[in-house]
Write a protein that holds these residues in place. Structure first.
Motif, PDB file in Angstrom:
ATOM      1  N   THR A  73      40.230   6.287   3.993  1.00 53.80           N
ATOM      2  CA  THR A  73      39.274   5.580   4.847  1.00 53.80           C
ATOM      3  C   THR A  73      41.256   4.879   4.958  1.00 53.80           C
ATOM      4  N   GLU A  74      40.837   4.324   6.100  1.00 46.87           N
ATOM      5  CA  GLU A  74      41.692   2.978   6.893  1.00 46.87           C
ATOM      6  C   GLU A  74      41.905   2.013   5.119  1.00 46.87           C
ATOM      7  N   GLN A  75      41.128   1.719   4.790  1.00 41.09           N
ATOM      8  CA  GLN A  75      41.272   0.871   3.779  1.00 41.09           C
ATOM      9  C   GLN A  75      42.192   1.347   2.475  1.00 41.09           C
ATOM     10  N   ASN A  91      40.536  -4.531  10.587  1.00 41.91           N
ATOM     11  CA  ASN A  91      40.407  -4.986  11.410  1.00 41.91           C
ATOM     12  C   ASN A  91      41.612  -5.798  12.576  1.00 41.91           C
ATOM     13  N   ASP A  92      42.288  -6.942  11.864  1.00 38.01           N
ATOM     14  CA  ASP A  92      43.540  -7.859  11.794  1.00 38.01           C
ATOM     15  C   ASP A  92      44.278  -7.086  11.394  1.00 38.01           C
ATOM     16  N   ARG A  97      46.466   2.267  11.333  1.00 41.27           N
ATOM     17  CA  ARG A  97      46.444   3.223  12.624  1.00 41.27           C
ATOM     18  C   ARG A  97      47.880   3.688  13.739  1.00 41.27           C
ATOM     19  N   SER A  98      48.388   2.212  13.012  1.00 40.09           N
ATOM     20  CA  SER A  98      49.616   2.550  13.909  1.00 40.09           C
ATOM     21  C   SER A  98      50.863   4.308  12.966  1.00 40.09           C
ATOM     22  N   ARG A 288      47.400 -13.398  14.029  1.00 38.52           N
ATOM     23  CA  ARG A 288      46.795 -13.399  15.693  1.00 38.52           C
ATOM     24  C   ARG A 288      48.551 -12.634  16.222  1.00 38.52           C
ATOM     25  N   ARG A 289      47.262 -11.408  17.078  1.00 36.86           N
ATOM     26  CA  ARG A 289      48.412 -10.470  17.773  1.00 36.86           C
ATOM     27  C   ARG A 289      49.090 -11.552  19.229  1.00 36.86           C
TER      28      ARG A 289
END
Length: 474
Positions: A73-75, A91-92, A97-98, A288-289
């Protein structure tokens, strides 16, 4: 705990950095063809020297072979492979994913090059991280198109030989605008004079055009040398825009963020302030991005360069960059130290270093560490807000196996000035000529640029100071 040993078909000396991380209660069968394939890919040139990509691949394949797909999993990948905290929020932080996008590209590249003879295929479907293995279906026999083509060409050649060539007759014509008298002398007419002058003008125009094209060719050639060293088929290139959320946070809570805190995330821990209720909201800005339109535009221009290798080029958010990326690959770091903490790693190699002082009464600017006669020790905008400064620094990466380009400014206008200057081959030509070595490569160089600042927009940038080579002692 079990040590994940490479198969005999993997590169000699390759060992995963995740040795034993999956536990010994379900030991892996190292003779499993899926595991051996994963080891070969992890040790291949397609993955370069990225330990994180290798760890990512071996983790998900190891879980798959052990039947522990619930851990893919991503986590769990973020925690196990990338060292994130157990309670981190994907999500933050999209690092998994990258890297998954990058890993998919590298696996495709492996099977197109080094692994084209593999009889087993591995892929990571989009939308998940569980690997899928499939056997290669042998291609059906097909007609040898090259042999057919050769036969056709042979027939055409024989046909052509049987046809006799036509005879060409050259007929001379009289010279226009001249007359020939019986006494054997030519008389030059007005038409001949006009024709002669026209010929001279055309000749001069052609000479100027050739000179202009020669200059353009030299500019393009030098520019090509720079960009071809930054974008390579053998290495990844990371374009890293500034972290403007970090800048906003530091302006609201005066606390310099060193690289170590930026990487491990401790810079976002609460601190005591007079406005305690607003602290958490302010600290959120650091995660924040955000980036500037100037950085975004610059990244777009870079992506359009003809030297760019798309499959090897990535725009990486500053917080997602890793030390391995700067060891094994090339990078273009955009923004000041305050906006891009990774520049801190290259401060010892810089002649002009950014200095930010939170005290508004003290000047911030670029420090000239080794001033020469007539040069200032600090170039600042304090007291001259209509002026700005930026730097362009071309340096080796952390292992001297690649290159790093720093494009930074005291403010957004300063970064814009540096980016504008860098993308103009005519402006860059003199420095690139001086930085070029006998073997045709470029040695490190650094430029301090000045420009007018009109409503946060830079006017035409000019060179203030130039340095070729690293500071003495490097």
């Amino acid at each position: 705990m079990q040590t994940l040993e490479p198969s005999t078909k993997a590169a000699p000396g390759f060992v995963s950095r995740l040795d034993g991380v999956l536990g010994a209660e379900m030991p892996i069968n190292t003779d499993d063809v899926r595991w051996q394939l994963a080891l070969r890919i992890a040790a291949s040139g397609s993955l370069g020297r990225s330990g994180l990509l290798s760890d990512f691949l071996l983790y998900i394949v190891g879980c798959c072979i052990r039947g522990r797909t619930e851990d893919i999993t991503e986590q769990r990948i973020g925690v196990t492979v990338f060292g994130r905290a157990e309670d981190y929020d994907p999500n933050d932080d999209n690092i998994v994913r990258s890297y998954a996008r990058k890993l998919r590209k590298r696996i495709e590249e492996y099977f197109a090059t080094e692994g084209r003879e593999e009889t087993l295929r591995l892929e990571i479907p989009r939308g998940g991280y569980t690997p899928i293995f499939s056997d290669v279906v042998p291609p059906s026999p097909r007609i040898d198109e090259s042999a057919v083509s050769e036969e056709i060409e042979a027939q055409e050649s024989e046909t052509t030989k049987s046809i006799a060539p036509e005879k060409l007759e050259i007929v001379s014509a009289p010279v226009l605008g001249s007359s020939h008298h019986a006494d054997g002398h030519f008389r030059i007419s007005l038409g001949m004079i006009v024709a002669l002058l026209a010929g001279l003008l055309i000749g001069a125009g052609i000479t100027l055009l050739k000179h202009s094209r020669l200059m353009e060719s030299r500019q393009e050639m030098l520019s090509h040398v720079l960009w071809s060293q930054l974008f390579s088929r053998n290495q990844d290139t990371f374009i890293v825009p500034s972290d403007d959320g970090l800048v906003i946070m530091q302006r609201l809570i005066p606390r310099p963020v060193p690289l170590t805190e930026y990487v491990n995330g401790t810079y976002r821990t609460p601190v005591k302030t007079d406005a305690e209720s607003d602290t958490k909201e302010i600290l959120k800005l650091g995660g924040r991005r955000f980036t500037s339109v100037v950085d975004l535009g610059f990244a777009v221009h870079l992506a359009e360069l003809k030297e760019v290798i798309p499959e090897r080029t990535m725009v990486r958010y500053a917080h997602d960059l890793r030390m391995d990326d700067l060891r094994a690959g090339n990078a273009i770091l955009i923004g000041s130290d305050e906006a891009n903490p990774w520049i801190e790693l290259f401060r010892p190699q810089l002649h002009f270093r950014f200095r930010f002082d939170p005290d508004p009464d003290k000047p911030s600017g670029f420090v000239n560490l080794y001033p020469r006669r007539g040069e200032a020790a600090l170039y600042t905008t304090k007291g001259q807000e209509e002026q700005t400064y930026g730097i362009i620094a071309y340096l080796p990466n952390l292992t001297n196996t690649g290159h790093v380009l720093i494009v930074a400014g005291l403010n957004t206008a300063g970064t814009e000035a540096a980016a504008t200057f860098l993308l103009d081959p005519t402006s860059m030509m003199p420095t690139l000529q001086r930085a070029r070595t006998a073997d045709g490569n470029l040695q490190p160089f650094e430029l301090l640029l000045g420009a007018g600042n009109v409503a946060a927009n830079a006017s035409t940038p000019t060179v203030v100071l130039e340095r070729i080579g690293l500071p003495s002692g490097h």
